[in-house]
Design an enzyme around this catalytic site. Structure first.
Site, PDB file in Angstrom:
ATOM      1  N   HIS A   1      36.378  51.192  34.359  1.00  0.00           N
ATOM      2  CA  HIS A   1      36.823  50.880  32.988  1.00  0.00           C
ATOM      3  C   HIS A   1      38.112  50.057  32.999  1.00  0.00           C
ATOM      4  O   HIS A   1      38.901  50.114  32.049  1.00  0.00           O
ATOM      5  CB  HIS A   1      37.048  52.161  32.169  1.00  0.00           C
ATOM      6  CG  HIS A   1      35.850  53.035  32.039  1.00  0.00           C
ATOM      7  ND1 HIS A   1      34.992  52.989  30.952  1.00  0.00           N
ATOM      8  CD2 HIS A   1      35.344  53.984  32.882  1.00  0.00           C
ATOM      9  CE1 HIS A   1      34.025  53.873  31.125  1.00  0.00           C
ATOM     10  NE2 HIS A   1      34.210  54.482  32.290  1.00  0.00           N
TER      11      HIS A   1
ATOM     12  N   GLU B   1      36.463  30.186  38.967  1.00  0.00           N
ATOM     13  CA  GLU B   1      36.233  29.667  37.619  1.00  0.00           C
ATOM     14  C   GLU B   1      34.997  28.765  37.568  1.00  0.00           C
ATOM     15  O   GLU B   1      34.256  28.764  36.573  1.00  0.00           O
ATOM     16  CB  GLU B   1      37.467  28.918  37.138  1.00  0.00           C
ATOM     17  CG  GLU B   1      38.638  29.853  36.825  1.00  0.00           C
ATOM     18  CD  GLU B   1      39.928  29.118  36.517  1.00  0.00           C
ATOM     19  OE1 GLU B   1      39.937  27.864  36.588  1.00  0.00           O
ATOM     20  OE2 GLU B   1      40.932  29.785  36.202  1.00  0.00           O
TER      21      GLU B   1
END
Length: 441
Positions: A166, A309
């Site tokens: 999380h 990226e």
């Protein structure tokens, strides 16, 4: 495409198609065009063997088709990829170019297209282009990336850091375990793709217009497949059912789905590496990514995770391509799917992008990654979730009290644990971070 009229090999039907489809300025993918050449070269030779085509004419047609397959005439295929959905315009384009290469007596339909229809030839070329590119480009690229990730898993096997679930601190793991998981993701992605290829290798050639095989010799398709298999090393198969093979492009949709799964995996890996390399001072700082170029035109010394990226952008494009392929695959009607050029465009782009980005990911990013041992150790020592290891010794509730107090006060777990009555021997035995990371492995 800059072809002078005197050098033009296509004919009138191709000219009509160029005029009819000024859509994207993007031609049909080159691998499909070259596979049309391979199929038509093999078809001419088989038709000669079967006594249906004059041997000398067949050899001239085959020679022209071979030159198309070799990429000598890519500029002679000007039809936009967004065209008639069966690919008829590109099949006609190939017939005209090859007939002109073969000489005056060669007819585009009667001779070059003998025993064929656009409805079975064009999708066959798309299947074989996808099979070829996936087998000889994408899968080797994935093997390279898997090796690079596995090598880092070995190199980092003993470097402990905080786990995260999380996006919050969790019990310790090792960098090696994380990289081993990434390597397995890529390995399983390659396996999923490989498992689709036997279905992709089933081509509808021989079905002609509707799957019945009208106007083709009963041995034609099998002989053409055998020639293509021999010349390329690809295991090309006949259809399980000719009407299934003609009426839908499910195998290509399946392959696209597995490419999407791979894109999802690479997205996860690239995001993780970018996050672990973030900083150098205000981020996680557990990895040093290779410094490839300046990261800012205004901030001196800034370096960005440029290769992750790129991988993330490719992942997004592949997922989008799959959505379009899924819609296109669902729109077949009766004996033919007429969204094949779109499927071809997106599928082959996905294969090409995934192959190229996987190689670059391995070579320019993963191979050059270094562990920031200080940063990894800092995160391992700082994670309050390590108190989980105290549960068997003091129970969940007491361990929760220690974590809550440490979090609210900013003090170290050890200090609070001692204050709460945990003895030093128990604490040290429970809080061996390296042993903790190994769990029950």
């Amino acid at each position: 495409m800059g072809v002078q009229e005197k050098d033009q090999l296509w004919g009138g039907e191709t000219t009509k198609a160029v005029a009819n489809f000024p859509i994207s300025g993007e031609p049909v993918p080159v691998p499909v065009l070259r596979w049309l050449g391979r199929i038509k070269g093999a078809a001419a030779r088989v038709n000669a063997e079967l006594g249906l085509l004059d041997p000398a004419l067949a050899e001239r047609i085959a020679a022209g088709a071979d030159s198309v397959a070799a990429g000598e005439h890519d500029e002679q295929f000007p039809v936009d990829v967004f065209q008639t959905g069966s690919g008829t315009s590109s099949n006609t384009n190939a017939n005209e170019v090859i007939a002109n290469l073969a000489g005056d007596t060669a007819h585009p339909n009667d001779h070059v297209n003998m025993g064929q229809s656009s409805n079975d030839v064009f999708p066959s070329a798309v299947h074989l282009a996808a099979l070829d590119e996936a087998t000889n480009d994408l899968l080797p690229a994935l093997e390279q990336l898997e090796r690079s990730l596995s090598a880092k898993a070995t190199e980092f096997h003993d470097i402990v850091k905080s786990g995260r679930t999380h996006l919050m601190d969790a019990v310790p793991v090792t960098l090696g375990q994380e990289f081993g998981g990434y390597a397995a993701q890529v390995r399983l992605g390659a396996l999923r793709i490989r498992n689709t290829l036997p279905q992709v290798a089933q081509i509808p050639l021989g079905g002609t217009a509707t799957g019945t095989g009208l106007n083709t010799h009963k041995e034609f398709a099998a002989r053409v497949r055998a020639r293509l298999t021999e010349s390329t090393g690809l295991e090309i198969r006949g259809p399980e059912d000719p009407f299934e093979a003609q009426g839908n492009r499910d195998a290509l949709v399946e392959l696209s789905g597995m490419l999407k799964v791979l894109a999802v995996s690479l997205t996860k890996i690239a995001n993780d590496l970018a996050l672990m390399g973030s900083g150098p001072r205000a981020g996680l700082g557990e990895l040093f990514l290779p410094e490839l170029q300046k990261g800012s035109s205004i901030m001196p010394g800034k370096v960005n995770p440029v290769i992750p990226e790129v991988v993330l952008q490719v992942g997004a494009q592949v997922i989008g391509n799959d959505a379009a392929i899924t819609v296109a695959g669902s729109q077949g009607n009766f004996e033919l799917n007429v969204r094949v050029p779109l499927i071809a465009r997106n599928l082959l782009e996905s294969i090409r992008l995934l192959a190229a980005s996987s190689r670059i990911f391995a070579e320019k990013c993963v191979d050059g990654i270094r562990a920031n041992e200080e940063g990894a150790n800092r995160s391992a020592e700082s994670t309050l979730a390590a108190a989980t290891a105290l549960n068997p010794h003091i129970g969940y509730d007491r361990a929760s009290e220690i974590v809550t107090e440490a979090a609210s006060s900013g003090r170290m777990l050890r200090e609070v644990a001692y204050e709460k009555g945990v003895d030093e021997e128990t604490y040290n035995r429970a809080m061996d971070l390296r042993k903790m990371a190994q769990g029950n492995l």
